[in-house]
Design an enzyme around this catalytic site. Structure first.
Site, PDB file in Angstrom:
ATOM      1  N   ASP A  22      18.967  57.383   6.752  1.00 15.72           N
ATOM      2  CA  ASP A  22      19.433  55.999   6.623  1.00 15.72           C
ATOM      3  C   ASP A  22      18.371  55.171   5.913  1.00 15.72           C
ATOM      4  O   ASP A  22      17.187  55.240   6.253  1.00 15.72           O
ATOM      5  CB  ASP A  22      19.721  55.394   8.009  1.00 15.72           C
ATOM      6  CG  ASP A  22      21.179  55.550   8.440  1.00 15.72           C
ATOM      7  OD1 ASP A  22      22.007  56.040   7.644  1.00 15.72           O
ATOM      8  OD2 ASP A  22      21.485  55.164   9.589  1.00 15.72           O
TER       9      ASP A  22
ATOM     10  N   ASN B   9      15.320  57.802   9.696  1.00 16.46           N
ATOM     11  CA  ASN B   9      15.395  56.404   9.301  1.00 16.46           C
ATOM     12  C   ASN B   9      14.233  56.214   8.330  1.00 16.46           C
ATOM     13  O   ASN B   9      13.061  56.228   8.729  1.00 16.46           O
ATOM     14  CB  ASN B   9      15.253  55.491  10.525  1.00 16.46           C
ATOM     15  CG  ASN B   9      16.535  55.385  11.315  1.00 16.46           C
ATOM     16  OD1 ASN B   9      17.607  55.172  10.755  1.00 16.46           O
ATOM     17  ND2 ASN B   9      16.437  55.558  12.630  1.00 16.46           N
TER      18      ASN B   9
ATOM     19  N   TYR C 285      16.686  63.892  11.412  1.00 17.28           N
ATOM     20  CA  TYR C 285      17.198  62.518  11.357  1.00 17.28           C
ATOM     21  C   TYR C 285      16.080  61.602  10.904  1.00 17.28           C
ATOM     22  O   TYR C 285      15.060  61.462  11.575  1.00 17.28           O
ATOM     23  CB  TYR C 285      17.705  62.120  12.743  1.00 17.28           C
ATOM     24  CG  TYR C 285      18.087  60.675  12.944  1.00 17.28           C
ATOM     25  CD1 TYR C 285      18.591  59.885  11.907  1.00 17.28           C
ATOM     26  CD2 TYR C 285      17.968  60.080  14.205  1.00 17.28           C
ATOM     27  CE1 TYR C 285      18.947  58.569  12.117  1.00 17.28           C
ATOM     28  CE2 TYR C 285      18.331  58.754  14.424  1.00 17.28           C
ATOM     29  CZ  TYR C 285      18.811  58.006  13.376  1.00 17.28           C
ATOM     30  OH  TYR C 285      19.165  56.688  13.589  1.00 17.28           O
TER      31      TYR C 285
ATOM     32  N   ARG D 251      27.018  50.599   4.796  1.00 15.55           N
ATOM     33  CA  ARG D 251      27.475  50.055   6.069  1.00 15.55           C
ATOM     34  C   ARG D 251      26.721  48.774   6.419  1.00 15.55           C
ATOM     35  O   ARG D 251      25.633  48.518   5.911  1.00 15.55           O
ATOM     36  CB  ARG D 251      27.227  51.052   7.221  1.00 15.55           C
ATOM     37  CG  ARG D 251      27.532  52.507   6.908  1.00 15.55           C
ATOM     38  CD  ARG D 251      27.385  53.396   8.149  1.00 15.55           C
ATOM     39  NE  ARG D 251      26.136  53.243   8.865  1.00 15.55           N
ATOM     40  CZ  ARG D 251      25.083  54.069   8.737  1.00 15.55           C
ATOM     41  NH1 ARG D 251      25.134  55.092   7.898  1.00 15.55           N
ATOM     42  NH2 ARG D 251      23.988  53.861   9.441  1.00 15.55           N
TER      43      ARG D 251
ATOM     44  N   ASP E 285      25.608  47.738  10.220  1.00 11.20           N
ATOM     45  CA  ASP E 285      25.644  48.200  11.615  1.00 11.20           C
ATOM     46  C   ASP E 285      25.322  47.022  12.531  1.00 11.20           C
ATOM     47  O   ASP E 285      24.215  46.483  12.490  1.00 11.20           O
ATOM     48  CB  ASP E 285      24.617  49.315  11.845  1.00 11.20           C
ATOM     49  CG  ASP E 285      24.894  50.578  11.036  1.00 11.20           C
ATOM     50  OD1 ASP E 285      25.942  50.641  10.366  1.00 11.20           O
ATOM     51  OD2 ASP E 285      24.056  51.497  11.092  1.00 11.20           O
TER      52      ASP E 285
END
Lengths: 124, 124
Positions: free
Chosen positions: B112, B34, B32, B79, B81
């Site tokens: 992301d 960012n 993951y 998106r 968020d």
């Protein structure tokens, strides 16, 4: 030509360092937003943004990691954009971007998402 | 369930502020990232990242502007968020992200892209 092919052609215009082709591929009233920076509007604004930057580059390479089209024709990309500058410096920006097209197949909206500090630290 | 539906379900787990469901949806060895921050690896790291943040939120809403799947099953999203925190503060992050899935339908990689300064200025 589908919109993925249009986006890929647009990316090639950047790699060819061809501001005229870049300008021709966007709508007269294109909305171009590098998200962490102020947006710009209009084909001429895009040309004026691209031309001096590309003039100072020897080689431009945008690696497209992923590209996909939504059901309503927007094209989403994940890329690493490399600019090899005449100064010898290389700027590499990790970016995701959206291209929206008008009925004429021109880019109507373009939004790129990246970390501004990552870009600026390489520019300075 | 196709991968777009899996990504949408994952987004709902964030909106439901459900760290257990978030952890269950990712692979044991998920990666993951960012992008402007150090990446993390593993389901437990994701849970430990999400849980305290979500505990401090009253309401979470991720507006999905665009979602598309590549020919090889990666899902790309644009998106905004929103995190409405218990302090009364709202954090809104403009982001694009990629989800890659393994054969079990779990999220194997998640990246992301956003401007770190935009996020940090709202956190402080």
């Amino acid at each position: 030509m589908n919109n993925i092919a249009r986006a890929e052609a647009f990316i090639r215009h950047w790699e060819d360092r061809d501001p005229a082709a870049i300008a021709a591929a966007v709508a007269e009233d294109v909305f171009y937003h590098n998200i962490p920076m102020p947006p710009m509007t209009g084909r001429e604004a895009v040309r004026e943004f691209a031309a001096p930057f590309l003039e100072n580059a020897d080689r431009v390479q945008w690696d497209v990691h992923y590209i996909a089209e939504t059901t309503n024709g927007a094209v989403l990309t994940e890329r690493t954009d490399h600019f090899h500058m005449k100064t010898g410096k290389t700027i590499s920006v990790r970016v995701m971007g959206v291209f929206e097209f008008n009925a004429a197949g021109e880019i109507q909206k373009w939004r790129d998402y990246f970390d501004l500090a990552e870009f600026q630290s390489q520019m300075s």
